[in-house]
Design a protein around this motif. Structure first.
Motif, mmCIF file in Angstrom:
data_model
loop_
_atom_site.group_PDB
_atom_site.id
_atom_site.type_symbol
_atom_site.label_atom_id
_atom_site.label_comp_id
_atom_site.label_asym_id
_atom_site.label_seq_id
_atom_site.Cartn_x
_atom_site.Cartn_y
_atom_site.Cartn_z
ATOM 1 N N GLU A 368 34.567 43.174 8.477
ATOM 2 C CA GLU A 368 33.851 44.036 7.539
ATOM 3 C C GLU A 368 32.345 43.798 7.595
ATOM 4 O O GLU A 368 31.596 44.358 6.796
ATOM 5 C CB GLU A 368 34.346 43.786 6.104
ATOM 6 C CG GLU A 368 35.776 44.187 5.849
ATOM 7 C CD GLU A 368 36.016 45.689 5.948
ATOM 8 O OE1 GLU A 368 35.070 46.475 5.694
ATOM 9 O OE2 GLU A 368 37.149 46.080 6.295
ATOM 10 N N GLY A 369 31.934 42.918 8.475
ATOM 11 C CA GLY A 369 30.504 42.626 8.575
ATOM 12 C C GLY A 369 29.977 41.782 7.425
ATOM 13 O O GLY A 369 28.789 41.816 7.105
ATOM 14 N N ILE A 370 30.875 41.032 6.787
ATOM 15 C CA ILE A 370 30.451 40.183 5.670
ATOM 16 C C ILE A 370 30.157 38.778 6.204
ATOM 17 O O ILE A 370 31.040 38.133 6.762
ATOM 18 C CB ILE A 370 31.541 40.110 4.577
ATOM 19 C CG1 ILE A 370 31.843 41.514 4.041
ATOM 20 C CG2 ILE A 370 31.119 39.173 3.443
ATOM 21 C CD1 ILE A 370 33.033 41.584 3.093
ATOM 22 N N ASN A 371 28.924 38.361 6.032
ATOM 23 C CA ASN A 371 28.541 37.048 6.542
ATOM 24 C C ASN A 371 28.932 35.947 5.560
ATOM 25 O O ASN A 371 28.717 36.064 4.360
ATOM 26 C CB ASN A 371 27.026 37.028 6.788
ATOM 27 C CG ASN A 371 26.601 35.791 7.538
ATOM 28 O OD1 ASN A 371 27.332 35.300 8.409
ATOM 29 N ND2 ASN A 371 25.445 35.265 7.201
ATOM 30 N N ILE A 372 29.528 34.875 6.102
ATOM 31 C CA ILE A 372 29.927 33.741 5.260
ATOM 32 C C ILE A 372 28.804 32.714 5.265
ATOM 33 O O ILE A 372 28.328 32.309 6.322
ATOM 34 C CB ILE A 372 31.228 33.118 5.798
ATOM 35 C CG1 ILE A 372 32.366 34.152 5.766
ATOM 36 C CG2 ILE A 372 31.604 31.881 4.992
ATOM 37 C CD1 ILE A 372 33.625 33.690 6.478
ATOM 38 N N TYR A 390 28.403 41.893 -1.540
ATOM 39 C CA TYR A 390 29.679 42.086 -0.854
ATOM 40 C C TYR A 390 30.885 41.698 -1.700
ATOM 41 O O TYR A 390 32.008 41.713 -1.217
ATOM 42 C CB TYR A 390 29.717 41.273 0.438
ATOM 43 C CG TYR A 390 28.776 41.769 1.495
ATOM 44 C CD1 TYR A 390 28.779 43.116 1.875
ATOM 45 C CD2 TYR A 390 27.879 40.911 2.123
ATOM 46 C CE1 TYR A 390 27.911 43.582 2.844
ATOM 47 C CE2 TYR A 390 27.006 41.366 3.094
ATOM 48 C CZ TYR A 390 27.021 42.708 3.446
ATOM 49 O OH TYR A 390 26.167 43.164 4.393
ATOM 50 N N LEU A 391 30.638 41.312 -2.943
ATOM 51 C CA LEU A 391 31.748 40.778 -3.743
ATOM 52 C C LEU A 391 32.961 41.716 -3.803
ATOM 53 O O LEU A 391 34.067 41.351 -3.415
ATOM 54 C CB LEU A 391 31.267 40.453 -5.164
ATOM 55 C CG LEU A 391 32.363 39.804 -6.011
ATOM 56 C CD1 LEU A 391 31.848 38.535 -6.652
ATOM 57 C CD2 LEU A 391 32.882 40.721 -7.074
ATOM 58 N N GLU A 392 32.727 42.948 -4.259
ATOM 59 C CA GLU A 392 33.850 43.884 -4.435
ATOM 60 C C GLU A 392 34.588 44.118 -3.130
ATOM 61 O O GLU A 392 35.812 44.094 -3.073
ATOM 62 C CB GLU A 392 33.374 45.236 -4.991
ATOM 63 C CG GLU A 392 33.192 45.257 -6.489
ATOM 64 C CD GLU A 392 31.811 44.775 -6.925
ATOM 65 O OE1 GLU A 392 30.995 44.399 -6.030
ATOM 66 O OE2 GLU A 392 31.548 44.754 -8.144
ATOM 67 N N LEU A 393 33.798 44.343 -2.077
ATOM 68 C CA LEU A 393 34.402 44.615 -0.769
ATOM 69 C C LEU A 393 35.250 43.434 -0.306
ATOM 70 O O LEU A 393 36.394 43.596 0.135
ATOM 71 C CB LEU A 393 33.286 44.910 0.246
ATOM 72 C CG LEU A 393 33.738 45.201 1.668
ATOM 73 C CD1 LEU A 393 34.631 46.440 1.715
ATOM 74 C CD2 LEU A 393 32.532 45.385 2.593
ATOM 75 N N VAL A 397 39.285 43.705 0.484
ATOM 76 C CA VAL A 397 39.872 43.564 1.826
ATOM 77 C C VAL A 397 40.798 42.351 1.892
ATOM 78 O O VAL A 397 41.833 42.394 2.548
ATOM 79 C CB VAL A 397 38.813 43.524 2.966
ATOM 80 C CG1 VAL A 397 38.101 44.857 3.069
ATOM 81 C CG2 VAL A 397 37.832 42.383 2.814
ATOM 82 N N LEU A 398 40.462 41.303 1.179
ATOM 83 C CA LEU A 398 41.338 40.120 1.204
ATOM 84 C C LEU A 398 42.637 40.387 0.440
ATOM 85 O O LEU A 398 43.721 40.012 0.867
ATOM 86 C CB LEU A 398 40.617 38.897 0.629
ATOM 87 C CG LEU A 398 39.468 38.373 1.501
ATOM 88 C CD1 LEU A 398 38.681 37.296 0.761
ATOM 89 C CD2 LEU A 398 39.995 37.824 2.826
ATOM 90 N N HIS A 399 42.509 41.070 -0.674
ATOM 91 C CA HIS A 399 43.695 41.406 -1.469
ATOM 92 C C HIS A 399 44.681 42.196 -0.612
ATOM 93 O O HIS A 399 45.889 41.938 -0.619
ATOM 94 C CB HIS A 399 43.252 42.219 -2.693
ATOM 95 C CG HIS A 399 44.285 42.363 -3.763
ATOM 96 N ND1 HIS A 399 45.129 43.440 -3.843
ATOM 97 C CD2 HIS A 399 44.630 41.543 -4.795
ATOM 98 C CE1 HIS A 399 45.930 43.290 -4.892
ATOM 99 N NE2 HIS A 399 45.647 42.143 -5.483
#
Ligand code: ASP
Ligand code: MG
Length: 410
Positions: A368-372, A390-393, A397-399
């Protein structure tokens, strides 16, 4: 016949009408022959209002006086509820925390319960009265009023249940149980019938607001049977917090996705790497009573090391001030900070027997392009720090990736 402790949250006692409804519910249980101890919170918004009043007088309110003020919200609801019960024809009596000797330490605004003298309560119960005790408060050994931290009436209820050896502690709230994640973010979230103490502890400490973490800790320690239920529905079993062995053989790997927005990160760059630097850096933070969550220290390549940690956003400014001072005295290269971060976590006891969950989580976020920015793990949880935007996204996606939206979780 059982002894039941029932705690009602702020929304459940938000108006006199709702308090009457609570009284009818309690009366119903009483009519079935049970002994009842009821612990209400303050009316919703009231504790915030009281704290705001204090802040109008003083920017950094004196903690002892703040507790004197903040504890009054519950004094109103116990009186109203006891009166409403009498109107229902039920014998009832109200007590503040100090009146029934909820003895705490003297850490104002986040005191810990040390002991509860159950004599008065037992006498009243034996006389057939419903006992209404104010949540969130106690007194230290010198009689100073203390409060137990925000959401502390959950802990009051569980501690009273433990002290009285109650058969069940029921937490009535505005949701009908514990969910796989916050339904306001993921409408597909499902209510869990059961969740283990350990998972609930993680969920609570990782940001799920359903129960105050200390209450879960307490319930686990003293084996209090704890159940979360809706105060707006008459039906439903809510969510029972269980010990792991009670659960079915087939565990879902992940039970829930928790998150916390109230995070801030501090990084100290280029600290000369010597024994004792972690202590010198974090010691003053601990002394200031600031909770540190994740900590990362990088391996040193040039005899200096980078050190990052997270704190609650509300304590960010104070933590930064302290760290800047210590970093300078340690000869560090500089301090970076970021208070627009959040933490998202996957929790599940099934993780113990299923390797590879962490990499799956990283893969899903990466796609999703979310950087950790930071990672931490325990036996039953994986947490990542990501940009707040990015919290909601990330939660959604994890759920989905862990199958929590389906009845049969993977
Ligand atoms: N009234 C307190 C608060 O708002 C305690 C509680 O509701 O549990 O934090
Ligand atoms: Mg609460």
């Amino acid at each position: 016949m059982a002894l039941i402790v029932q705690k009602f949250g702020g929304t459940s006692v938000a108006s006199t009408d709702r308090i009457k409804k609570v009284a009818r519910r309690v009366a119903h249980w009483k009519a079935r022959g049970h002994d009842l101890l009821v612990v209400p919170s303050a009316m919703s918004g009231e504790t915030n209002r009281l704290i705001a009043l204090a802040r109008e007088i003083s920017e950094a309110p004196d903690p002892r006086e703040l507790d004197v003020i903040a504890s009054t919200g519950e004094q109103v609801t116990i009186g109203l509820l006891a009166m409403a019960l009498k109107e229902e024809g039920v014998e009832a009596i109200s007590y503040t925390g100090p009146q029934v000797r909820v003895l705490t330490d003297s850490t104002f605004t986040k005191a810990r319960i040390l002991q509860i003298d159950d004599r008065k309560i037992r006498d009243d119960l034996a006389a057939g009265r419903v006992v209404v005790v104010a949540g969130f408060q106690g007194a230290d050994e010198n009689g100073n009023i203390t409060t137990l931290g925000r959401g502390g009436s959950d802990t009051s209820a569980v501690a009273l249940a433990a002290a009285l050896n109650a058969d069940e502690c029921q937490i009535y709230t505005d949701v009908d149980g514990v969910y796989t994640t916050d339904p306001r973010i993921e409408p597909e979230a499902r209510k869990l019938d059961t969740i283990t103490f350990e998972e609930m502890m993680e969920m609570a400490s990782l940001g799920s607001k359903v129960l105050q973490i200390r209450s879960v800790e307490f319930a686990g320690k003293y084996k209090v049977k704890l159940r979360v239920l809706s105060s707006f529905q008459d039906e439903g079993e809510g969510t029972l917090i269980t010990v792991e062995e009670d659960k079915h053989m087939e565990q879902p790997i992940i039970s829930g996705i928790a998150f916390n927005r109230d995070e801030a990160k501090l990084t100290v760059l280029g600290i000369p790497d010597r024994p004792g630097v972690a202590y010198r850096l974090l010691g003053p933070i601990a002394e200031a009573n600031i909770d540190v969550d994740m900590i990362i220290q990088n391996g040193a390549s040039d005899e200096t090391t980078d050190f990052s940690f997270t704190v609650n956003r509300g304590e960010f400014a104070r933590a930064l001030e302290i760290v800047q001072a210590t970093a300078a005295s340690l000869g560090a290269r500089g301090v970076l900070s970021d208070n627009k971060i959040c933490k998202v976590s996957a929790v599940g006891v099934g993780m113990r027997s299923h390797p590879g969950i962490a990499s799956r989580m990283f893969d899903v976020l990466g796609r999703e392009g979310i950087n950790i920015k930071m990672i931490s793990t325990s036996e039953i949880k994986i947490s990542v720090v990501v940009d707040e935007k990015y919290l909601e996204l990330a939660v959604r996606v994890l759920h989905k990736a862990f199958g929590l939206d389906k009845k049969e979780a993977v």
